[in-house]
Design a protein around this motif. Sequence first.
Motif, short mmCIF file in Angstrom:
data_model
loop_
_atom_site.label_atom_id
_atom_site.label_comp_id
_atom_site.label_asym_id
_atom_site.label_seq_id
_atom_site.Cartn_x
_atom_site.Cartn_y
_atom_site.Cartn_z
N UNK A 66 -65.34 -7.10 20.44
CA UNK A 66 -63.90 -6.87 20.53
C UNK A 66 -63.28 -7.40 21.81
N UNK A 67 -64.13 -7.76 22.75
CA UNK A 67 -63.63 -8.15 24.07
C UNK A 67 -64.80 -8.69 24.86
N UNK A 68 -64.54 -9.28 26.01
CA UNK A 68 -65.60 -9.65 26.95
C UNK A 68 -64.97 -9.80 28.33
N UNK A 69 -65.82 -9.95 29.32
CA UNK A 69 -65.31 -10.13 30.69
C UNK A 69 -64.75 -11.53 30.86
N UNK A 70 -63.90 -11.69 31.87
CA UNK A 70 -63.36 -13.03 32.15
C UNK A 70 -64.18 -13.71 33.24
N UNK A 71 -65.28 -13.08 33.64
CA UNK A 71 -66.17 -13.66 34.65
C UNK A 71 -67.57 -13.77 34.05
N UNK A 72 -68.38 -14.66 34.65
CA UNK A 72 -69.72 -14.88 34.08
C UNK A 72 -70.70 -13.76 34.39
N UNK A 73 -70.51 -13.10 35.52
CA UNK A 73 -71.43 -12.03 35.88
C UNK A 73 -71.15 -11.60 37.31
N UNK A 74 -71.83 -10.55 37.78
CA UNK A 74 -71.68 -10.13 39.17
C UNK A 74 -71.08 -8.75 39.29
N UNK A 75 -70.39 -8.53 40.40
CA UNK A 75 -69.92 -7.19 40.74
C UNK A 75 -68.60 -6.88 40.02
N UNK A 95 -60.19 -12.16 21.58
CA UNK A 95 -59.59 -12.38 22.91
C UNK A 95 -58.09 -12.16 22.79
N UNK A 96 -57.57 -11.29 23.65
CA UNK A 96 -56.12 -11.10 23.70
C UNK A 96 -55.56 -10.24 22.59
N UNK A 97 -56.37 -9.31 22.07
CA UNK A 97 -55.80 -8.38 21.10
C UNK A 97 -54.61 -7.67 21.76
N UNK A 98 -53.60 -7.36 20.96
CA UNK A 98 -52.37 -6.80 21.55
C UNK A 98 -52.63 -5.47 22.27
N UNK A 99 -53.67 -4.72 21.82
CA UNK A 99 -53.97 -3.47 22.53
C UNK A 99 -54.52 -3.76 23.92
N UNK A 100 -55.25 -4.85 24.08
CA UNK A 100 -55.76 -5.23 25.40
C UNK A 100 -54.61 -5.75 26.28
N UNK A 101 -53.72 -6.49 25.65
CA UNK A 101 -52.57 -6.98 26.43
C UNK A 101 -51.71 -5.81 26.89
N UNK A 102 -51.47 -4.83 25.98
CA UNK A 102 -50.54 -3.75 26.30
C UNK A 102 -51.17 -2.69 27.22
N UNK A 124 -67.39 -18.12 19.17
CA UNK A 124 -66.02 -18.53 18.82
C UNK A 124 -65.02 -17.48 19.29
N UNK A 125 -64.01 -17.89 20.05
CA UNK A 125 -62.95 -16.93 20.37
C UNK A 125 -62.08 -16.71 19.13
N UNK A 126 -61.74 -15.46 18.85
CA UNK A 126 -60.70 -15.16 17.85
C UNK A 126 -59.48 -14.78 18.69
N UNK A 127 -58.62 -15.75 18.90
CA UNK A 127 -57.52 -15.57 19.83
C UNK A 127 -56.33 -14.90 19.12
N UNK A 128 -55.94 -13.73 19.63
CA UNK A 128 -54.87 -12.97 18.97
C UNK A 128 -53.52 -13.24 19.62
N UNK A 129 -52.51 -13.38 18.79
CA UNK A 129 -51.16 -13.56 19.29
C UNK A 129 -50.21 -12.81 18.36
N UNK A 130 -49.00 -12.60 18.83
CA UNK A 130 -48.03 -11.89 17.98
C UNK A 130 -46.96 -11.22 18.80
N UNK A 131 -45.83 -10.97 18.15
CA UNK A 131 -44.67 -10.42 18.85
C UNK A 131 -44.55 -8.91 18.64
N UNK A 132 -43.81 -8.23 19.54
CA UNK A 132 -43.52 -6.81 19.35
C UNK A 132 -42.23 -6.69 18.52
#
Length: 252
Positions: A66-75, A95-102, A124-132
């Motif tokens: 449902x999500x992942x980090x935006x960095x490869x690894x570390x602290x 990536x970018x589900x509206x719940x993560x954005x909000x 594969x990224x499943x890139x989410x987009x959409x309006x409120x």
Amino acid sequence: MRKKIVAGNWKMNTTVQEGIKLAKAVSDMVSKLDNSNAKVAIAPPFTHLSEIAKVINPDYICLAAQNCASEEGGAYTGEVAPAMLAELGVMAVLVGHSERRAYYKEDHNTLAKKVKLVLKNDMKPIFCCGEVLEERENNIQNEIVSKQLEESLFHLSSDEILNCIIAYEPVWAIGTGKTATAMQAQEIHAYIRSLLINKYGAEIANEITILYGGSCKPSNAPELFSNSDVDGGLIGGAALKSEDFLGIIKAF
Ligand code: PGA
């Protein structure tokens, strides 16, 4: 021909044991479908992934996160790196589900980084987009979606975009019982496809799967999926009941 996909987003639901049961039920049902035209994916919570990987039939179901980090690894306390997901057999990441954005204030830079890292790890990224709702009421949904794609996805090369899936999810339809009409969905999916054509050309644009998400259920899936630019669904609530999820898969 682009792939038809039905993907279940379980969100923060089910215990591990409940999740194993649900995944098994879905896997059994989908393996018995004679000739489903759709690829099926499920995205359980992180804690479930390795157990669920053991019980699903990978010929029929693919595992997503449902999500992942935006960095490869570390602290980065509490985060899960894309490479960790790939190691478990995860094939796709939302990536970018509206719940993560909000709720977690994920911005376009973060999302652009996640998309790149998911691809780098051969998922594969499943890139989410959409309006409120307010944006839809002001009729600026096209501008909103265009900006979201421009800022977080259109930095990709042609080869990279071919490995992406786009999910259009009007925020006002997510978990509300309200669905975009088949015509509203087709209109904006065709618009997204036109943006892809402008940026990458028709040949590539026609290969990219664009899913609809937002209160999709067995009763409305056939009409939504009958549109030429709607290539499947990203399913929340209805993915938590194996029969309902199957009903949606059968819409193809
Ligand atoms: P829903 O959720 O089907 O429950 O509306 C869809 C989603 O958030 O992906």
